[in-house]
Design a protein around this motif. Structure first.
Motif, PDB file in Angstrom:
ATOM      1  N   TYR A   7      31.501 -13.683  21.398  1.00 20.21           N
ATOM      2  CA  TYR A   7      31.044 -14.548  20.314  1.00 20.21           C
ATOM      3  C   TYR A   7      32.164 -14.673  19.290  1.00 20.21           C
ATOM      4  N   LYS A   8      32.441 -15.910  18.873  1.00 22.62           N
ATOM      5  CA  LYS A   8      33.484 -16.151  17.882  1.00 22.62           C
ATOM      6  C   LYS A   8      32.903 -16.624  16.558  1.00 22.62           C
ATOM      7  N   LYS A   9      31.763 -17.324  16.636  1.00 24.14           N
ATOM      8  CA  LYS A   9      31.128 -17.861  15.435  1.00 24.14           C
ATOM      9  C   LYS A   9      29.655 -17.479  15.450  1.00 24.14           C
ATOM     10  N   ILE A  10      29.276 -16.652  14.490  1.00 22.17           N
ATOM     11  CA  ILE A  10      27.887 -16.200  14.387  1.00 22.17           C
ATOM     12  C   ILE A  10      27.296 -16.767  13.108  1.00 22.17           C
ATOM     13  N   MET A  11      26.077 -17.263  13.230  1.00 23.81           N
ATOM     14  CA  MET A  11      25.354 -17.813  12.080  1.00 23.81           C
ATOM     15  C   MET A  11      24.066 -17.026  11.911  1.00 23.81           C
ATOM     16  N   LEU A 101      19.228 -26.096  13.582  1.00 23.12           N
ATOM     17  CA  LEU A 101      19.784 -26.591  14.843  1.00 23.12           C
ATOM     18  C   LEU A 101      20.982 -27.515  14.597  1.00 23.12           C
ATOM     19  N   ARG A 102      20.883 -28.351  13.590  1.00 24.47           N
ATOM     20  CA  ARG A 102      21.980 -29.271  13.260  1.00 24.47           C
ATOM     21  C   ARG A 102      23.222 -28.492  12.834  1.00 24.47           C
ATOM     22  N   ILE A 103      23.034 -27.536  11.941  1.00 24.31           N
ATOM     23  CA  ILE A 103      24.165 -26.751  11.440  1.00 24.31           C
ATOM     24  C   ILE A 103      24.839 -25.995  12.583  1.00 24.31           C
ATOM     25  N   ALA A 104      24.047 -25.398  13.449  1.00 26.48           N
ATOM     26  CA  ALA A 104      24.600 -24.646  14.583  1.00 26.48           C
ATOM     27  C   ALA A 104      25.426 -25.555  15.478  1.00 26.48           C
ATOM     28  N   LYS A 105      24.907 -26.731  15.758  1.00 29.27           N
ATOM     29  CA  LYS A 105      25.615 -27.663  16.642  1.00 29.27           C
ATOM     30  C   LYS A 105      26.887 -28.185  15.987  1.00 29.27           C
ATOM     31  N   GLU A 106      26.786 -28.625  14.736  1.00 31.71           N
ATOM     32  CA  GLU A 106      27.939 -29.206  14.045  1.00 31.71           C
ATOM     33  C   GLU A 106      29.061 -28.197  13.818  1.00 31.71           C
ATOM     34  N   ASN A 107      28.725 -26.916  13.745  1.00 38.10           N
ATOM     35  CA  ASN A 107      29.725 -25.886  13.472  1.00 38.10           C
ATOM     36  C   ASN A 107      30.139 -25.105  14.719  1.00 38.10           C
ATOM     37  N   ASP A 108      29.726 -25.583  15.889  1.00 39.20           N
ATOM     38  CA  ASP A 108      30.067 -24.927  17.157  1.00 39.20           C
ATOM     39  C   ASP A 108      29.750 -23.431  17.135  1.00 39.20           C
ATOM     40  N   ILE A 109      28.557 -23.107  16.667  1.00 42.59           N
ATOM     41  CA  ILE A 109      28.118 -21.712  16.580  1.00 42.59           C
ATOM     42  C   ILE A 109      27.854 -21.174  17.988  1.00 42.59           C
ATOM     43  N   ASP A 110      28.292 -19.941  18.250  1.00 44.80           N
ATOM     44  CA  ASP A 110      28.087 -19.295  19.550  1.00 44.80           C
ATOM     45  C   ASP A 110      26.790 -18.492  19.590  1.00 44.80           C
ATOM     46  N   LEU A 111      26.380 -17.972  18.421  1.00 42.54           N
ATOM     47  CA  LEU A 111      25.188 -17.127  18.350  1.00 42.54           C
ATOM     48  C   LEU A 111      24.477 -17.350  17.029  1.00 42.54           C
ATOM     49  N   VAL A 112      23.188 -17.637  17.108  1.00 44.10           N
ATOM     50  CA  VAL A 112      22.338 -17.741  15.918  1.00 44.10           C
ATOM     51  C   VAL A 112      21.490 -16.482  15.847  1.00 44.10           C
ATOM     52  N   THR A 129       9.633 -20.825  13.068  1.00 42.69           N
ATOM     53  CA  THR A 129      11.026 -21.250  12.982  1.00 42.69           C
ATOM     54  C   THR A 129      11.849 -20.590  14.080  1.00 42.69           C
ATOM     55  N   ALA A 130      11.691 -19.279  14.258  1.00 46.32           N
ATOM     56  CA  ALA A 130      12.466 -18.563  15.279  1.00 46.32           C
ATOM     57  C   ALA A 130      12.207 -19.146  16.665  1.00 46.32           C
ATOM     58  N   ASN A 131      10.957 -19.447  16.969  1.00 51.51           N
ATOM     59  CA  ASN A 131      10.611 -20.009  18.270  1.00 51.51           C
ATOM     60  C   ASN A 131      11.246 -21.386  18.467  1.00 51.51           C
ATOM     61  N   ALA A 132      11.206 -22.216  17.437  1.00 54.10           N
ATOM     62  CA  ALA A 132      11.793 -23.558  17.528  1.00 54.10           C
ATOM     63  C   ALA A 132      13.301 -23.475  17.723  1.00 54.10           C
ATOM     64  N   VAL A 133      13.944 -22.547  17.020  1.00 55.82           N
ATOM     65  CA  VAL A 133      15.390 -22.385  17.155  1.00 55.82           C
ATOM     66  C   VAL A 133      15.721 -21.863  18.548  1.00 55.82           C
ATOM     67  N   LEU A 134      14.949 -20.894  19.019  1.00 58.18           N
ATOM     68  CA  LEU A 134      15.179 -20.324  20.346  1.00 58.18           C
ATOM     69  C   LEU A 134      15.142 -21.402  21.425  1.00 58.18           C
ATOM     70  N   HIS A 135      14.172 -22.293  21.335  1.00 59.10           N
ATOM     71  CA  HIS A 135      14.001 -23.309  22.367  1.00 59.10           C
ATOM     72  C   HIS A 135      14.837 -24.563  22.146  1.00 59.10           C
ATOM     73  N   GLY A 136      15.379 -24.737  20.934  1.00 60.78           N
ATOM     74  CA  GLY A 136      16.137 -25.951  20.655  1.00 60.78           C
ATOM     75  C   GLY A 136      17.635 -25.769  20.552  1.00 60.78           C
ATOM     76  N   ALA A 137      18.096 -24.541  20.413  1.00 65.88           N
ATOM     77  CA  ALA A 137      19.529 -24.293  20.210  1.00 65.88           C
ATOM     78  C   ALA A 137      20.319 -24.490  21.492  1.00 65.88           C
ATOM     79  N   GLN A 138      21.538 -24.929  21.322  1.00 71.14           N
ATOM     80  CA  GLN A 138      22.446 -25.103  22.456  1.00 71.14           C
ATOM     81  C   GLN A 138      23.356 -23.892  22.628  1.00 71.14           C
TER      82      GLN A 138
END
Length: 147
Positions: A7-11, A101-112, A129-138
């Motif tokens: 992991y290089k970018k953690i949010m 989800l937007r912030i994670a995608k736009e910032n190339d986050i490796d781990l939320v 919120t945690a469930n939505a992020v789990l199922h929606g994050a890339q």
């Protein structure tokens, strides 16, 4: 993230609950372990005023700015209290789940990293919120059990 890469970018997504410290500390541990950068995120839900009610409230036009500044100050205080250095602090406004989800995608986050209360029954069916992020994050998502 490609297989074998660290992991290089953690949010870490934080609210102002008592458990936020626990979630931030877990993210800090992972940041130290992987030598990753850390971004602290808080999303301020917009205030909704229903004009259909006969009751009118005096809402200051500067209220949203005041809420955003208070959120940023609180997040910076948490950062200082935990001794976190070299971190990015982001405070955004909007629907919490979609903003994370937007912030994670736009910032190339490796781990939320996000806290979860582990709800059951009707609370689970209504979603969290945690469930939505789990199922929606890339990217990978670590749900830290709190509460």
């Amino acid at each position: 993230m490609e297989a074998g890469n660290k992991y290089k970018k953690i949010m870490v997504c934080l609210d102002y609950s008592e458990e936020a410290r626990q979630v931030a500390l877990r993210a800090q541990e992972l940041t130290n372990l992987y030598g990753a950068s850390l971004t602290l995120v808080h999303v301020v839900e917009p205030l909704m005023v229903d004009a259909g009610y006969d009751i009118f409230m005096d809402i200051s036009p500067d209220l949203e700015d005041t809420r955003m500044e208070a959120a940023k100050t609180s997040l910076e205080n948490l950062q200082k209290n935990l001794g976190l250095t070299d971190v990015e602090v982001l405070v955004e406004e909007g629907p919490v789940k979609s903003e994370i989800l937007r912030i994670a995608k736009e910032n190339d986050i490796d781990l939320v990293v996000i806290g979860s209360h582990g709800r059951h029954g009707i609370s689970l069916l209504l979603g969290s919120t945690a469930n939505a992020v789990l199922h929606g994050a890339q990217c990978d998502v670590l749900s830290v059990r709190v509460g």
